[in-house]
Design a protein around this motif. Structure first.
Motif, PDB file in Angstrom:
ATOM      1  N   ASN A   1       0.825  -1.206   0.000  1.00 44.27           N
ATOM      2  CA  ASN A   1       0.000   0.000   0.000  1.00 44.27           C
ATOM      3  C   ASN A   1       0.864   1.263   0.000  1.00 44.27           C
ATOM      4  N   PRO A   2       0.654   2.177  -0.967  1.00 44.81           N
ATOM      5  CA  PRO A   2       1.442   3.415  -1.007  1.00 44.81           C
ATOM      6  C   PRO A   2       0.844   4.480  -0.089  1.00 44.81           C
ATOM      7  N   TYR A   3       1.719   5.270   0.509  1.00 44.71           N
ATOM      8  CA  TYR A   3       1.260   6.377   1.350  1.00 44.71           C
ATOM      9  C   TYR A   3       2.422   7.349   1.524  1.00 44.71           C
ATOM     10  N   THR A   4       2.188   8.628   1.280  1.00 47.18           N
ATOM     11  CA  THR A   4       3.213   9.646   1.417  1.00 47.18           C
ATOM     12  C   THR A   4       2.968  10.446   2.692  1.00 47.18           C
ATOM     13  N   TYR A   5       3.945  10.423   3.580  1.00 48.82           N
ATOM     14  CA  TYR A   5       3.832  11.063   4.891  1.00 48.82           C
ATOM     15  C   TYR A   5       4.818  12.232   4.952  1.00 48.82           C
ATOM     16  N   GLY A   6       4.299  13.447   5.102  1.00 50.62           N
ATOM     17  CA  GLY A   6       5.200  14.582   5.181  1.00 50.62           C
ATOM     18  C   GLY A   6       4.510  15.899   4.907  1.00 50.62           C
TER      19      GLY A   6
ATOM     20  N   SER B   1      16.713  -6.346   1.970  1.00 50.36           N
ATOM     21  CA  SER B   1      15.525  -5.869   1.248  1.00 50.36           C
ATOM     22  C   SER B   1      15.817  -4.570   0.528  1.00 50.36           C
ATOM     23  N   ALA B   2      15.147  -4.384  -0.606  1.00 42.96           N
ATOM     24  CA  ALA B   2      15.227  -3.137  -1.363  1.00 42.96           C
ATOM     25  C   ALA B   2      13.814  -2.593  -1.559  1.00 42.96           C
ATOM     26  N   LEU B   3      13.646  -1.299  -1.325  1.00 41.45           N
ATOM     27  CA  LEU B   3      12.356  -0.623  -1.473  1.00 41.45           C
ATOM     28  C   LEU B   3      12.440   0.381  -2.604  1.00 41.45           C
ATOM     29  N   ILE B   4      11.446   0.353  -3.499  1.00 40.15           N
ATOM     30  CA  ILE B   4      11.330   1.339  -4.576  1.00 40.15           C
ATOM     31  C   ILE B   4       9.968   2.012  -4.432  1.00 40.15           C
ATOM     32  N   ARG B   5       9.956   3.353  -4.422  1.00 35.28           N
ATOM     33  CA  ARG B   5       8.728   4.103  -4.185  1.00 35.28           C
ATOM     34  C   ARG B   5       8.582   5.228  -5.209  1.00 35.28           C
ATOM     35  N   TYR B   6       7.337   5.548  -5.512  1.00 39.83           N
ATOM     36  CA  TYR B   6       7.025   6.696  -6.365  1.00 39.83           C
ATOM     37  C   TYR B   6       6.155   7.635  -5.544  1.00 39.83           C
ATOM     38  N   LEU B   7       6.696   8.795  -5.203  1.00 37.94           N
ATOM     39  CA  LEU B   7       5.999   9.764  -4.372  1.00 37.94           C
ATOM     40  C   LEU B   7       5.587  10.943  -5.231  1.00 37.94           C
TER      41      LEU B   7
ATOM     42  N   THR C   1      -2.666  12.958   0.267  1.00 38.23           N
ATOM     43  CA  THR C   1      -2.319  11.592  -0.152  1.00 38.23           C
ATOM     44  C   THR C   1      -3.191  11.082  -1.298  1.00 38.23           C
ATOM     45  N   ASN C   2      -3.995  11.954  -1.901  1.00 38.65           N
ATOM     46  CA  ASN C   2      -4.814  11.526  -3.036  1.00 38.65           C
ATOM     47  C   ASN C   2      -3.976  11.185  -4.255  1.00 38.65           C
TER      48      ASN C   2
END
Length: 354
Positions: free
Chosen positions: A163-168, A207-213, A183-184
């Motif tokens: 699940n994606p979620y941008t916190y900031g 582990s490797a994490l890739i995210r698109y914010l 976060t829409n």
């Protein structure tokens, strides 16, 4: 120790269909805590990576909200698991009821290497968690996220969309004001690839994490690396380690780091270690330390502790723990310096495993 039940589930159709047995395992624990905090960081039931500095924060709190219940269903090749506890879900108050609502921790299905539902993020190596009275241990240095996901696992590899979620916070506007990110625009799943190796010596995961914010259409790619391990040492002793670096944001530090600060993607460095020593068959101690630092917001939070646990019976244990949580964030703005602080704590816990 778990409680086992067996039942027969019958499928009704136009023709007779044999019954399929489903086994049910009930588990969890009952936990009672007595916790005392003294310092200038406001009281928390367990130390997360955030915290408010106050002139004085001296408090004693008794609680049973960490008690936990779960059910595991085994039906042919299908596994289902669900778990609840009551942490941070107060509905009543100390005046009368001290009521707490059930809180969903896990709810997932496993079938032929696939996992679907809510559980620990693939980034999390749960075997590296320290044994502590403070719930979760040095959360400030750990990967500690549960969320919905789809995961495929082999003997050594795991691949997950989570699940994606941008916190900031956003960039300051013309009036110099920042706001929490909308976060829409979280529409691409976070991707995690993990490699596991296990042996008589313990286990290690990478582990490797890739995210698109994409807050406010800023379109930023982020990534990070994570290592977790549990290593056996002398006798029954073990060493537990975690190390995390990159644009991991909310995945590590339990609110010590955000994903984006004023429109700029955050980079954090987090780590923890815990050494557990057995004094006897029934008694053991753990000494632990966790820390997170960030580059943009320049936060610096750490937590250390030491404890002693004894098994009164195979199902009943009692423990005492002493520790300290500190906030030593850098001063980014001399006109509005951020307060620093520390609180010491002592905690007594008794736990009955079901």
């Amino acid at each position: 120790m778990k409680t086992y039940l067996s039942c027969a589930l019958f499928c009704l159709s136009f023709s007779a269909i044999p019954a399929h047995a489903t086994s049910i395992e009930l588990g969890g624990f009952l936990k009672a805590n007595a916790r005392y905090v003294d310092g200038n960081i406001a009281y928390q039931d367990s130390w997360a990576g955030d915290g408010q500095v106050a002139p004085s924060a001296k408090r004693t709190q008794f609680s049973a909200q960490e008690s936990r219940f779960n059910v595991r269903l085994n039906h042919e090749q299908i596994i289902g698991f669900a778990e609840i506890d009551f942490v941070g879900s107060a509905q009543g108050n100390p005046i009368i009821s001290n009521s707490y609502a059930p809180r969903l921790r896990h709810a997932f299905i496993q079938y032929q290497g696939f996992t679907a539902g809510q559980t620990w993020s693939t980034l999390v190596n749960t075997s590296s968690f320290a044994e502590t009275a403070d719930l979760g241990g040095p959360l400030v240095g750990q990967a500690m996220v549960r969320q919905a996901q789809f995961r495929f696992s082999t003997t050594h590899w795991q691949f997950a969309l989570e699940n994606p979620y941008t916190y900031g916070t956003t960039r300051p506007d013309n009036q110099g004001q920042t706001q929490w990110i909308d976060t829409n625009n979280d529409y691409l799943p976070d991707t995690i690839i993990r490699y596991n190796q296990t042996g008589d010596w313990g286990n290690v995961s990478v582990s490797a994490l890739i995210r698109y914010l994409d807050p406010d259409c800023s379109r930023q790619w982020g990534g990070g690396l994570s290592v977790g391990a549990k290593l056996f040492t002398l006798g029954r002793d073990d060493l537990r380690l975690q190390l995390h670096y990159g644009n991991l944001g909310r995945y590590v530090g339990t609110d010590a780091a955000r994903d984006i600060i004023e429109g700029e993607i955050e980079t954090s460095l987090s780590g923890m270690f815990a050494y557990r020593h057995f004094w006897s068959e029934r008694s053991r101690s753990t000494i632990f330390y966790g820390r997170t630092t960030t580059e943009v917001e320049q936060t610096d939070r750490h937590h250390w502790g030491i404890n002693l646990f004894t098994d009164l019976t195979p199902a009943l244990s009692v423990g005492i723990e002493l520790g300290r949580y500190e906030i030593e964030d850098a001063i980014r703005n001399a006109a509005a310096p951020r307060p620093r602080g520390a609180s010491n704590y002592a905690q007594l816990s008794m736990q009955l495993s079901l």
